[in-house]
Design a protein around this motif. Structure first.
Motif, short mmCIF file in Angstrom:
data_model
loop_
_atom_site.label_atom_id
_atom_site.label_comp_id
_atom_site.label_asym_id
_atom_site.label_seq_id
_atom_site.Cartn_x
_atom_site.Cartn_y
_atom_site.Cartn_z
N MET A 1 0.92 -1.14 0.05
CA MET A 1 0.12 -0.04 -0.03
C MET A 1 0.90 1.23 0.03
SD MET A 1 -2.65 1.49 2.94
CE MET A 1 -3.80 0.02 2.62
N ARG A 2 0.50 2.17 -0.77
CA ARG A 2 1.10 3.64 -0.84
C ARG A 2 -0.01 4.51 -0.17
NH1 ARG A 2 4.79 4.08 -6.51
NH2 ARG A 2 6.57 3.01 -5.63
N LEU A 3 0.38 5.06 0.62
CA LEU A 3 -0.46 6.13 1.53
C LEU A 3 0.13 7.27 1.59
CD1 LEU A 3 -2.59 5.39 4.51
CD2 LEU A 3 -0.92 6.96 4.80
N LEU A 4 -0.70 8.34 1.52
CA LEU A 4 -0.32 9.98 1.57
C LEU A 4 -1.09 10.20 2.94
CD1 LEU A 4 0.53 12.62 0.98
CD2 LEU A 4 -1.57 13.01 -0.12
N ALA A 5 -0.11 10.55 3.94
CA ALA A 5 -0.80 11.05 5.26
C ALA A 5 -0.46 12.70 5.28
CB ALA A 5 0.00 10.43 6.23
N ILE A 6 -1.66 13.29 5.88
CA ILE A 6 -1.68 14.71 6.01
C ILE A 6 -2.18 15.34 7.46
CG2 ILE A 6 -2.97 16.93 5.15
CD1 ILE A 6 -3.38 15.24 2.50
N ASP A 7 -1.33 16.20 7.89
CA ASP A 7 -1.72 16.69 9.08
C ASP A 7 -1.62 18.37 9.44
OD1 ASP A 7 -2.25 16.84 11.95
OD2 ASP A 7 -0.20 17.02 12.33
N THR A 8 -2.90 18.83 9.48
CA THR A 8 -2.77 20.29 9.68
C THR A 8 -3.79 20.69 10.81
OG1 THR A 8 -4.60 20.60 8.17
CG2 THR A 8 -2.48 20.76 7.11
N ALA A 9 -3.80 19.58 11.65
CA ALA A 9 -4.68 19.89 12.92
C ALA A 9 -4.24 20.82 14.08
CB ALA A 9 -5.26 18.44 13.24
N LEU A 10 -2.88 20.74 14.24
CA LEU A 10 -2.37 21.81 15.43
C LEU A 10 -1.22 22.58 15.06
CD1 LEU A 10 -2.42 18.44 17.62
CD2 LEU A 10 -4.01 20.52 17.78
N GLU A 11 -0.13 22.54 15.34
CA GLU A 11 0.83 23.23 15.42
C GLU A 11 1.88 22.87 14.17
OE1 GLU A 11 2.44 25.57 18.77
OE2 GLU A 11 0.56 26.07 18.99
N ALA A 12 1.56 22.20 13.30
CA ALA A 12 2.27 21.64 12.10
C ALA A 12 1.57 21.59 10.69
CB ALA A 12 2.82 20.23 12.59
N CYS A 13 2.38 21.75 9.81
CA CYS A 13 1.66 21.36 8.42
C CYS A 13 2.59 20.35 7.95
CB CYS A 13 1.75 22.65 7.63
SG CYS A 13 1.07 22.21 5.90
N ALA A 14 2.03 19.14 7.61
CA ALA A 14 2.98 17.70 7.47
C ALA A 14 2.15 17.05 6.52
CB ALA A 14 3.24 17.32 9.00
N ALA A 15 3.18 16.36 5.93
CA ALA A 15 2.92 15.23 5.09
C ALA A 15 3.86 14.04 4.76
CB ALA A 15 2.33 15.76 3.60
N ALA A 16 3.28 12.77 4.61
CA ALA A 16 4.23 11.88 4.39
C ALA A 16 3.71 10.86 3.31
CB ALA A 16 4.71 11.11 5.66
N ILE A 17 4.44 10.11 2.60
CA ILE A 17 4.26 9.08 1.71
C ILE A 17 4.73 7.52 2.61
CG2 ILE A 17 4.36 7.99 -0.40
CD1 ILE A 17 2.84 10.59 -0.48
N LEU A 18 3.88 6.82 2.72
CA LEU A 18 4.57 5.46 3.37
C LEU A 18 4.13 4.48 2.38
CD1 LEU A 18 4.85 3.79 5.78
CD2 LEU A 18 2.59 3.61 6.23
N ASP A 19 5.11 3.71 2.38
CA ASP A 19 5.30 2.57 1.32
C ASP A 19 5.10 1.39 2.15
OD1 ASP A 19 5.59 0.06 -0.12
OD2 ASP A 19 6.47 1.21 -1.80
N THR A 20 4.02 0.50 2.52
CA THR A 20 3.99 -0.38 3.63
C THR A 20 4.72 -1.54 2.94
OG1 THR A 20 1.75 -1.09 2.92
CG2 THR A 20 1.78 0.40 4.18
N LYS A 21 4.79 -1.94 1.75
CA LYS A 21 5.43 -3.18 1.10
C LYS A 21 6.92 -2.79 1.38
CE LYS A 21 6.03 -5.93 -3.08
NZ LYS A 21 5.57 -6.13 -4.53
N ALA A 22 7.36 -1.78 1.02
CA ALA A 22 8.86 -1.34 1.51
C ALA A 22 9.18 -1.24 3.00
CB ALA A 22 9.27 -0.19 0.65
N GLY A 23 8.06 -0.97 3.76
CA GLY A 23 8.42 -0.66 4.92
C GLY A 23 8.96 0.49 5.43
#
Length: 226
Positions: A1-23
């Motif tokens: 799975m390739r997943l895009l994570a987004i966080d703007t809820a608190l005092e950060a603006c953040a994003a990441a791409i996780l590849d679960t197959k590659a771990g």
């Protein structure tokens, strides 16, 4: 799975791409900010996607923090996640900021209980308490700092989150002291991505978890005209 994570809820603006197959995370970026998420998010997403070498259509899932947190910040992240999910025809899942704060400590089995607390101003906090293994002992709630401490009576938990220091300072002297205090202004985007990958298939689009009404509200009745 390739997943895009987004966080703007608190005092950060953040994003990441996780590849679960590659771990591993293919790319991530987090910027500290109390305001300005709307202007910062899309350029940040573009950089993360470019660094990961992934197109939106190649994603399998989008994950986004849904609160509790800033009313404006939540809307920014959720709107972006829902828009990307719609355009890419991929599912989007919403994640609690409280569970994101607690996740690395639960995974490390570093405490029998974890109390996640987010500063809600006015001598209060958004709180959730987890037992060892992640079972919820107290569902997300808006409590005064004194009420939050009383809710953890007898637990001696690990305190995490943006209100951890404030809560530790108000800890009743007749209770077992907190195991440790890990004060952070925002959860780790990598753990948000991991939670998103582990979450059940969403049954609908992400929706904000506010726990309280906004400070600014429409007038109950129109003002009289003269």
């Amino acid at each position: 799975m390739r997943l895009l994570a987004i966080d703007t809820a608190l005092e950060a603006c953040a994003a990441a791409i996780l590849d679960t197959k590659a771990g591993e995370l293919l790319a991530s970026e987090s910027q500290f900010m109390a305001r300005g998420h709307a202007e910062a998010l899309m350029p940040l997403l573009a950089r993360v996607m470019d660094h990961a070498g992934v197109e939106f259509r190649e994603l399998d899932r989008i994950a986004v923090t849904v609160g509790p947190g800033s009313f404006t910040g939540l809307r920014v992240g959720i709107s972006a996640a829902r828009g990307i999910a719609l355009a890419a025809a991929k599912p989007a899942v919403g994640l609690s900021t409280l569970s994101a704060f607690a996740a690395p400590h639960i995974a490390a089995a570093s405490a029998e209980a974890v109390l996640a607390a987010i500063d809600a101003r006015n001598d209060s906090a958004y709180v959730q308490i987890f037992a060892a293994g992640g079972r919820t002992l107290l569902a997300p709630a808006l409590l005064s700092l004194d009420e939050a401490a009383k809710a953890a009576v007898g637990l001696a938990p690990l305190l995490v989150g943006s209100a951890a220091d404030k809560l530790a300072a108000r800890w009743p002297p007749d209770q077992p002291p907190p195991l440790a205090v890990a004060a952070e202004s925002a959860p780790d985007i990598g753990w948000i991505a991991r939670l998103g990958a582990a979450a059940d298939e969403p049954r609908g689009p992400p929706r904000p978890l506010y726990l309280r009404r906004p400070d600014a509200r429409p007038q109950a009745a129109p003002l009289p005209r003269h």
